[in-house]
Design an enzyme around this catalytic site. Structure first.
Site, PDB file in Angstrom:
ATOM      1  N   LYS A   1     -11.435   1.372 -10.639  1.00  0.00           N
ATOM      2  CA  LYS A   1     -10.311   2.048 -10.769  1.00  0.00           C
ATOM      3  C   LYS A   1     -10.495   3.663 -11.012  1.00  0.00           C
ATOM      4  CE  LYS A   1      -6.507  -0.795 -10.248  1.00  0.00           C
ATOM      5  NZ  LYS A   1      -4.959  -1.328 -10.156  1.00  0.00           N
TER       6      LYS A   1
ATOM      7  N   GLN B   1      -0.786  -1.727 -15.536  1.00  0.00           N
ATOM      8  CA  GLN B   1      -2.074  -2.642 -15.042  1.00  0.00           C
ATOM      9  C   GLN B   1      -0.813  -3.985 -15.064  1.00  0.00           C
ATOM     10  OE1 GLN B   1      -5.108  -2.477 -13.345  1.00  0.00           O
ATOM     11  NE2 GLN B   1      -4.509  -4.435 -12.880  1.00  0.00           N
TER      12      GLN B   1
ATOM     13  N   ASP C   1       1.409   3.007  -6.968  1.00  0.00           N
ATOM     14  CA  ASP C   1       1.098   1.984  -6.220  1.00  0.00           C
ATOM     15  C   ASP C   1       2.412   1.458  -5.655  1.00  0.00           C
ATOM     16  OD1 ASP C   1      -0.863   0.435  -7.417  1.00  0.00           O
ATOM     17  OD2 ASP C   1       0.033   0.491  -9.548  1.00  0.00           O
TER      18      ASP C   1
END
Ligand code: NAD
Length: 292
Positions: free
Chosen positions: A53, A97, A120
């Protein structure tokens, strides 16, 4: 001939455009978009995901900061870190995460992120907006599936679509995105009686059950479109594993049986996976633009 819906190709195409959009944001706002990535503990798979990422951010001009925290951190201490990032004007997106180490609540940590800084799309605020038809950002994986369909001009409107799986990360938002695109949507899950009879009627099937290669040809009608979200590493020497006993990635669908049966299918690897990171980058820019 079954068409392969390559997420790699779609992600690369979109990435080139994203580089330009990020540059345009920088010249208007005099700052780059910022993504803060929080990693708790040392889970090897999570470390790889975080590295990928961060690399993807660098590639498109998004500034990423990496916050490594020990797995001994308390829930309150983790929230303090998230609160600091919520208040930081250089941060447009915060990504915690998952999975978190045992003892830490993923729900509480996710909810601590301001919905306006949640690339997200997993806070209840952003999921609520999605289900109310006023999307701010949609969760990255199902959004990636929709962008694959869009790229390959796969008509969704009026089609019957089945989503296999009902998680908050994939299944539920996937069903909502298909519904918004005017499909007639059914959600199947682990308690569904006779999954085969449900999926074999559908024009489009999105599979996100997390079970390696459990759906073969008999689950799909001829000419269907299949998006395989599952991702698994078959252990060395397992049936269906790579040559010479090497491990191999696979999805929830037994793809080899679908060639010349499905109209189109996403492969694993190189299907939905690359789109998830791309959507994270696009969502981060979107949040930066909304804040500006
Ligand atoms: P999850 O475990 O949270 O949810 C799985 C869902 O599948 C559940 O709702 C369950 O009811 C359903 N299910 C399980 N077995 C079933 C069966 N036999 N028949 C019908 N339904 C069944 O998983 P998730 O987080 O939604 O992820 C699903 C899969 O997608 C996993 O393999 C995960 O690794 C993968 N994934 C991939 C990406 C990507 O970027 N490619 C992103 C997220 C998740």
């Amino acid at each position: 001939m079954t068409q392969i819906l390559s997420g790699l190709v779609v992600a690369e195409t979109r990435r080139a455009k994203l580089v330009e959009k990020v540059q345009s944001f920088i010249s208007k706002s005099n700052r780059p978009p910022g993504l803060a990535v929080v990693l708790v503990g040392a889970d090897p798979a999570s470390q790889v995901y975080v590295r990928n990422k961060i690399k993807a951010c660098e590639h498109v001009g998004i500034v990423s900061t990496h916050h490594r925290l020990p797995d001994t951190i308390s829930q309150d201490e983790l929230h303090t870190v998230i609160d600091t990032l919520n208040a930081d004007s250089a941060v447009d997106g915060i990504l915690v995460q998952l999975p978190l180490p045992k003892g830490l609540s993923e729900t509480l940590a996710t909810e601590r992120i301001l919905p306006s800084k949640d690339p997200d799309g997993l806070t209840s605020g952003n999921l609520g907006l999605l289900f109310a038809g006023r999307t701010r950002v949609a969760p990255c994986t199902p959004l990636g599936v929709m962008k694959i369909f869009e790229h390959y001009k796969i008509e969704v409107e009026g089609k019957s679509a089945v989503v296999v799986g009902r998680s908050n990360i994939v299944g539920k938002p996937m069903a909502q995105l298909l519904l918004e695109a005017n499909a007639t949507v059914t959600v199947a899950h682990s308690k569904t009686f006779d999954l085969k009879s449900v999926t074999s009627q559908a024009d489009i099937v999105v599979v996100a059950a997390g079970r390696p290669q459990f759906m073969g040809k008999e689950f799909f009608k001829s000419g269907s479109i299949i998006a395989d979200v599952g991702i698994h590493r078959l252990p060395d020497g397992a049936a269906g594993g790579g040559p010479n006993g090497k491990s191999k990635l696979c999805g929830d669908v037994l793809t080899s049986e679908l060639m010349n049966h499905a109209q189109a299918i996403t492969p694993v690897p190189g299907g939905v996976g690359p789109m998830t990171i791309q959507m994270l980058l696009e969502n981060t820019l979107r949040l930066a633009e909304l804040r500006a």
